[in-house]
Design an enzyme around this catalytic site. Sequence first.
Site, PDB file in Angstrom:
ATOM      1  CB  SER A  66      -1.216   0.023   1.319  1.00  0.00           C
ATOM      2  OG  SER A  66      -2.129   0.796   0.765  1.00  0.00           O
ATOM      3  CB  SER A  67       3.370   2.694  -2.445  1.00  0.00           C
ATOM      4  OG  SER A  67       2.633   2.055  -3.477  1.00  0.00           O
ATOM      5  CG  ASP A  72      -4.764  -0.772   1.775  1.00  0.00           C
ATOM      6  OD1 ASP A  72      -4.962  -1.821   2.728  1.00  0.00           O
ATOM      7  OD2 ASP A  72      -4.985  -0.674   0.622  1.00  0.00           O
TER       8      ASP A  72
HETATM    9  C1  GLA Z   1      -6.177  -3.584  -1.196  1.00  0.00           C
HETATM   10  C2  GLA Z   1      -7.287  -2.591  -0.934  1.00  0.00           C
HETATM   11  C3  GLA Z   1      -7.812  -2.808   0.618  1.00  0.00           C
HETATM   12  C4  GLA Z   1      -8.243  -4.107   0.650  1.00  0.00           C
HETATM   13  C5  GLA Z   1      -7.193  -5.144   0.469  1.00  0.00           C
HETATM   14  C6  GLA Z   1      -7.761  -6.673   0.254  1.00  0.00           C
HETATM   15  O1  GLA Z   1      -5.034  -3.489  -0.513  1.00  0.00           O
HETATM   16  O2  GLA Z   1      -6.997  -1.289  -0.870  1.00  0.00           O
HETATM   17  O3  GLA Z   1      -9.075  -1.709   0.824  1.00  0.00           O
HETATM   18  O4  GLA Z   1      -9.349  -4.459   0.122  1.00  0.00           O
HETATM   19  O5  GLA Z   1      -6.740  -4.698  -1.118  1.00  0.00           O
HETATM   20  O6  GLA Z   1      -8.000  -6.920   1.648  1.00  0.00           O
END
Ligand code: GLA
Length: 396
Positions: free
Chosen positions: A140-141, A186
């Site tokens: 999650s950059s 995230d």
């Molecule tokens: C991505 C999305 C999150 C979540 C995950 C799966 O990271 O940004 O919101 O849905 O996938 O858990």
Amino acid sequence: MTEPDPRAEARDLLTSLGSAVSSEWSAPGRVNLIGEHTDYNDGFVFPFATPHRTHVAVATRDDGRLRVISTFDAVPVEVAIADLDALFPTVDGDHAVPEWSAYPLGVAWALIQATEADPAKLTGADLAFASDVPVGAGLSSSAAIEGATASALNELWGLGLDRVALAQVGRRAENEAVGAPTGIMDQMASMLGEPDAATFLDCRSLQTEEVDLGFAAAGLSLLVMDTNVKHAHSTGGYGERRASCEKGARVMGVPMLRDLAVADLDRAAELLDDVTFRRVRHIVTENQRVLDTVQTLRTSGPRAIGALLDASHVSMRDDFEISVPELDLAVETAVGAGAIGARMTGGGFGGAAIALVETASVEAVARAVEKAFTAAGFAAPTIFPVTPSAGARRDG
Ligand code: GLA
């Protein structure tokens, strides 16, 4: 080799524009320990913030304009604050600005939408970004850049939003400005993270609880195994999974899959087609696994959560079908080499897996996975330990 120093890089980049740094902020990426694709089903997740962070150096301007620049793309993007609402929301993923800049500019737009601030009264700024959160690795950059921007502008503009509200702003930017239909996990992890703990989040109420993981005290480490298979959630599989979940809830007659329990699965098997049933079964059992993980940590400690991590991976591989061969191989090899538990993490279709391992066997597990990737003809993975870290903050 000298260690990368993204805080200094952000400062230098800002200075190279001829601007003087007035404040510095940073926000982390996240690793999800368990609870995948449950967030947009109003369910439970259990992520923590990474030590990897996105840094932003900020300089104020007196002309009501925002200029963003990043070490990924050294061409600055400049827009008048008053013109942001002509850029967003993005329609059909058609960005009017370079895609990376839709994250920070989208956050500025979403902050204004959320607070109904008058754009004419908002101070302009130059924002320079640098990051050591790997891009496309499932860490999650994007939430990191959103969290850093939201924190910086919240203060610069005197908006007074709390961390949960800033996470909601980040999600809105991601959904409506970038066009990725993600949940809120995230952004919450990036805003709320605390050292040595994971955030147990109820995505319906947005209530959170920091739960001690106790990995270090138990002699355990968490390894990230980045497959280097890149993914993007603004296209394809992620949105399809979301649509399947919505269909499952509709046919089952509940507002969200969160409203189903494991005991409802027999009825779901009767009412749903095979694919939708398996998507629903993943979400329902995954929600239960999050609750069980939190409970198990409290009663029996971190060594006891391995089976839950393994079961989560099997469910994503077979029922939700978001794994890829590289992720499966990383997970199987890590467990075969002695990991206590392992699973892919994040949205899937590439990115990273995690393994909970004895600290003494970190090297052995990492070498085994690298060897297996070579033998399978896969590109080399990037493997490193992560320790749960602090959420978004002002650094200077
Ligand atoms: C991505 C999305 C999150 C979540 C995950 C799966 O990271 O940004 O919101 O849905 O996938 O858990």
